[in-house]
Each structure stands twice: as structure tokens, then as C-alpha cells.
Design an enzyme around this catalytic site. Sequence first.
Site, PDB file in Angstrom:
ATOM      1  N   LYS A 110      -3.898   6.503  11.408  1.00  0.00           N
ATOM      2  CA  LYS A 110      -4.342   7.511  10.443  1.00  0.00           C
ATOM      3  C   LYS A 110      -3.866   8.908  10.827  1.00  0.00           C
ATOM      4  CE  LYS A 110      -8.193   5.021   8.429  1.00  0.00           C
ATOM      5  NZ  LYS A 110      -9.629   4.743   8.458  1.00  0.00           N
ATOM      6  N   LYS A 190       3.083  -4.316  -0.726  1.00  0.00           N
ATOM      7  CA  LYS A 190       1.643  -4.575  -0.792  1.00  0.00           C
ATOM      8  C   LYS A 190       0.983  -3.530  -1.699  1.00  0.00           C
ATOM      9  CE  LYS A 190      -2.504  -4.393   1.948  1.00  0.00           C
ATOM     10  NZ  LYS A 190      -3.311  -3.479   2.618  1.00  0.00           N
ATOM     11  N   LYS A 193      -3.433   2.050  -2.501  1.00  0.00           N
ATOM     12  CA  LYS A 193      -3.495   3.420  -3.028  1.00  0.00           C
ATOM     13  C   LYS A 193      -2.519   4.318  -2.288  1.00  0.00           C
ATOM     14  CE  LYS A 193      -7.949   3.991  -1.390  1.00  0.00           C
ATOM     15  NZ  LYS A 193      -8.358   2.593  -1.190  1.00  0.00           N
TER      16      LYS A 193
HETATM   17  P1  ADP Z   1      -5.803   0.567   0.001  1.00  0.00           P
HETATM   18  O1  ADP Z   1      -4.698  -0.131   0.770  1.00  0.00           O
HETATM   19  O2  ADP Z   1      -5.521   0.662  -1.446  1.00  0.00           O
HETATM   20  O3  ADP Z   1      -6.205   1.887   0.631  1.00  0.00           O
HETATM   21  P2  ADP Z   1      -8.140  -0.458   1.247  1.00  0.00           P
HETATM   22  O4  ADP Z   1      -7.495  -0.505   2.579  1.00  0.00           O
HETATM   23  O5  ADP Z   1      -9.235   0.547   0.987  1.00  0.00           O
HETATM   24  O6  ADP Z   1      -7.048  -0.370   0.100  1.00  0.00           O
HETATM   25  O7  ADP Z   1      -8.669  -1.924   0.880  1.00  0.00           O
HETATM   26  C1  ADP Z   1      -9.941  -2.427   1.096  1.00  0.00           C
HETATM   27  C2  ADP Z   1      -9.790  -3.928   1.268  1.00  0.00           C
HETATM   28  O8  ADP Z   1      -9.138  -4.499   0.092  1.00  0.00           O
HETATM   29  C3  ADP Z   1      -8.847  -4.299   2.435  1.00  0.00           C
HETATM   30  O9  ADP Z   1      -9.511  -4.442   3.668  1.00  0.00           O
HETATM   31  C4  ADP Z   1      -8.263  -5.627   1.987  1.00  0.00           C
HETATM   32  O10 ADP Z   1      -9.127  -6.692   2.361  1.00  0.00           O
HETATM   33  C5  ADP Z   1      -8.248  -5.533   0.487  1.00  0.00           C
HETATM   34  N1  ADP Z   1      -6.894  -5.242  -0.034  1.00  0.00           N
HETATM   35  C6  ADP Z   1      -6.346  -4.025  -0.267  1.00  0.00           C
HETATM   36  N2  ADP Z   1      -5.124  -4.132  -0.779  1.00  0.00           N
HETATM   37  C7  ADP Z   1      -4.843  -5.467  -0.852  1.00  0.00           C
HETATM   38  C8  ADP Z   1      -3.715  -6.228  -1.317  1.00  0.00           C
HETATM   39  N3  ADP Z   1      -2.626  -5.639  -1.803  1.00  0.00           N
HETATM   40  N4  ADP Z   1      -3.797  -7.573  -1.255  1.00  0.00           N
HETATM   41  C9  ADP Z   1      -4.918  -8.184  -0.774  1.00  0.00           C
HETATM   42  N5  ADP Z   1      -5.999  -7.527  -0.343  1.00  0.00           N
HETATM   43  C10 ADP Z   1      -5.982  -6.176  -0.373  1.00  0.00           C
END
Ligand code: ADP
Length: 321
Positions: A110, A190, A193
Amino acid sequence: MRVLTGIQPSGKLHLGNYFGAMKPALALQEENEVFLFIANYHAQTTVKDAEKLREYTREVALDFLACGLDPAKTAFYRQSDVPEVHELAWLLSVVCPMGLLERAHSYKDKTARGIDANHALFAYPVLMAADILCVNADSVPVGRDQKQHLEIARDLAGKFNRQAGEDVFTLPDPMIRDAVAIVPGVDGQKMSKSYGNTIDIFGPPKQVRKTIMKVVTDSAALEDKKDPDTCNVFALYKLFADDEEQHALAARYREGGMGYGEAKKALADKVEAFFAPYREKRAELERDPDQVEAVLLDGAARARKAIEPVLSAARKAVGLE
Ligand code: ADP
Ligand code: TRP
């Protein structure tokens, strides 16, 4: 089994969040005692705008309730309605060696991405351990990225118990969601956000359709034979279609004569139909904020009831009581 998980309110939920985290979490409520909370203290490490934090927190609550969270089965709450976690985080800090936090990947990742290197970000795993240990959760469903945080929580629980000479805390088992496929975003990476490639589950329907039409494909011409197994549109379609529908679309890919535009349209129709009942429910809940608030406060009351004996045992063990 007592299961606990948290989700950060750090933006709009997308298809990756739905299939990767939300759907598996909702499935657990049928057979377990589930605690599910909105980690708004944790989100403070990245969301600095008060109005945004309020908005995202409210939206996550609406999203989960709309998609089938049953408040009778799941204790659903905002982390900030359970201030006891901070006292426990302090008790855990006392047994937490600096080296344990210095080795945490998430802090390094981070700060490398430009997120403020402050104490909250550094101590994040201790607060997360407190979230888990305070209700004596047996199992914690998380994505692979959270595995190290779970190891830290187990470590701290073990250290505290050893020092106390008794099992004050249950050692939580991680339930890593490896079986869930990574959902691709519109650019084929993948969905996340942070990459700006998301398809939001409750975005305006027209916007969602427009975004789906932008999913990248190869440059095969309409008449060409196509490979469904390497296509992002097909990977997304599979999440919504039954076996028969998947075979039918795969056959059309392989025959040639179908353009990607048509596959995208089929995907957009599926996404729209899938979320339509949830949208309706969400709109209903949006008109009744008092009901949503009552659910969250009831969830917090249930969590605090579970926490009380654990925190009291921890306070006694260290001489605060
Ligand atoms: P972002 O990558 O959008 O910031 P987060 O890290 O907040 O999303 O995601 C929260 C949870 O959602 C993750 O721990 C994961 O389990 C799931 N997740 C996020 N993006 C994906 C994806 N592209 N495919 C599968 N699971 C995902
Ligand atoms: N760190 C988790 C994430 O970013 C969210 C979280 C906070 C959590 N506290 C938790 C998850 C406790 C499970 C258990 O996704």
C-alpha cells in the site's frame, strides 16, 4: 461453527466483489453462525473524505441486504458501532512484536502505491486480529491477499494465550476462497477498483450495458471461428449461465459467424436479468433508511453481546480487572 468476515467500504461493489466475496459470504449464513461487518475503521486508511466514507458504508449495507443477507441469520454491523475492538486491539498490541508488522506485505504494497504511511496503516493487522478474536471466530473467509493477516491474528492469539496461561482466544482458521475464479475486468486484467476496469453491480443499467460493450476481445472478424476459453466476454458469461447456455454459446463461438458484439449483448442481458430482483429490493431498502439502520444496530448489539465475555476474560488475564 462461528464464522466472521469483514468488507471494507472503499468503493462501489463490482462483479469481482460479488462472485469473489459477497456470494460465498452469503452462502455461509445457511449453516453457520455468521458475523459480517462493514470495516469502516479499516477503510479510513484509504478513504479520507468523510462524506465518501459515509456514502460507501451506507451503500455496502444496502448492497448486502439487497443481495440476500438475512439479518435473522447473520449479525450484520458497522465496525464503528462496536468500539470494544479498539480496546482489544490495544491488548493485542502489547503482545505484538514490531517485526511481525514490519514483515506485513499489505503495508509495503500500500505504501508503494502511494497510500499514506501512517500508524493506522501499519497497525491495520492488529485491528483486524481484534475484529476476529473479539467474537472468538472459528473460521474467517477471506481472499488470498488476506492470508498473512490471518496468520498474524493466529500468532497474536497464541502469544496472548501463552502469556495468560489460559485459552482466552480461539485460534481462527482461515477459509481462503481459492475455489472462486478471478473475475476479469473490461480490460482482461483482474477486475479491481484500483485498475478502473470494473463492472459495478448496481450501476445505472444503461451504463452497465455500455461498460460491458467495452470488454476487450481479440480482433477476429465476424465470420471467424473463435475460442470461448480465451475470451473475457465468455469468462464473464459463464458466471451467469447454466451449463446448457454455456455450451450453446461456446458452440456458436467455435462455428464462426457470430460477432463479439452479439456475445456482449447476451452477457449484458444476463447481468441485467440476474441483478434485476436485487435492484428492486435495493430500491425498496433505499426508501426505508430507518429499517437498514435498525438492522445494523441490532447486528452491533449481537456482536457486542458475543464480545463482552471475551473482552472481560482478556482484561482479567492482563490485570485490568
Ligand atoms: P478491489 O480489488 O476492487 O479493491 P477489494 O480488494 O476491496 O477489491 O475486494 C474485496 C474482496 O473481493 C477480495 O478480498 C476478493 O475476495 C474479492 N475480489 C475482488 N476482486 C475480485 C476479482 N476480480 N475476482 C474475484 N474476487 C475478487
Ligand atoms: N482486511 C480485509 C480486506 O481488506 C477487511 C477486514 C477487516 C476483515 N477486518 C477483517 C476481513 C476481519 C476478515 C476478518 O478485505
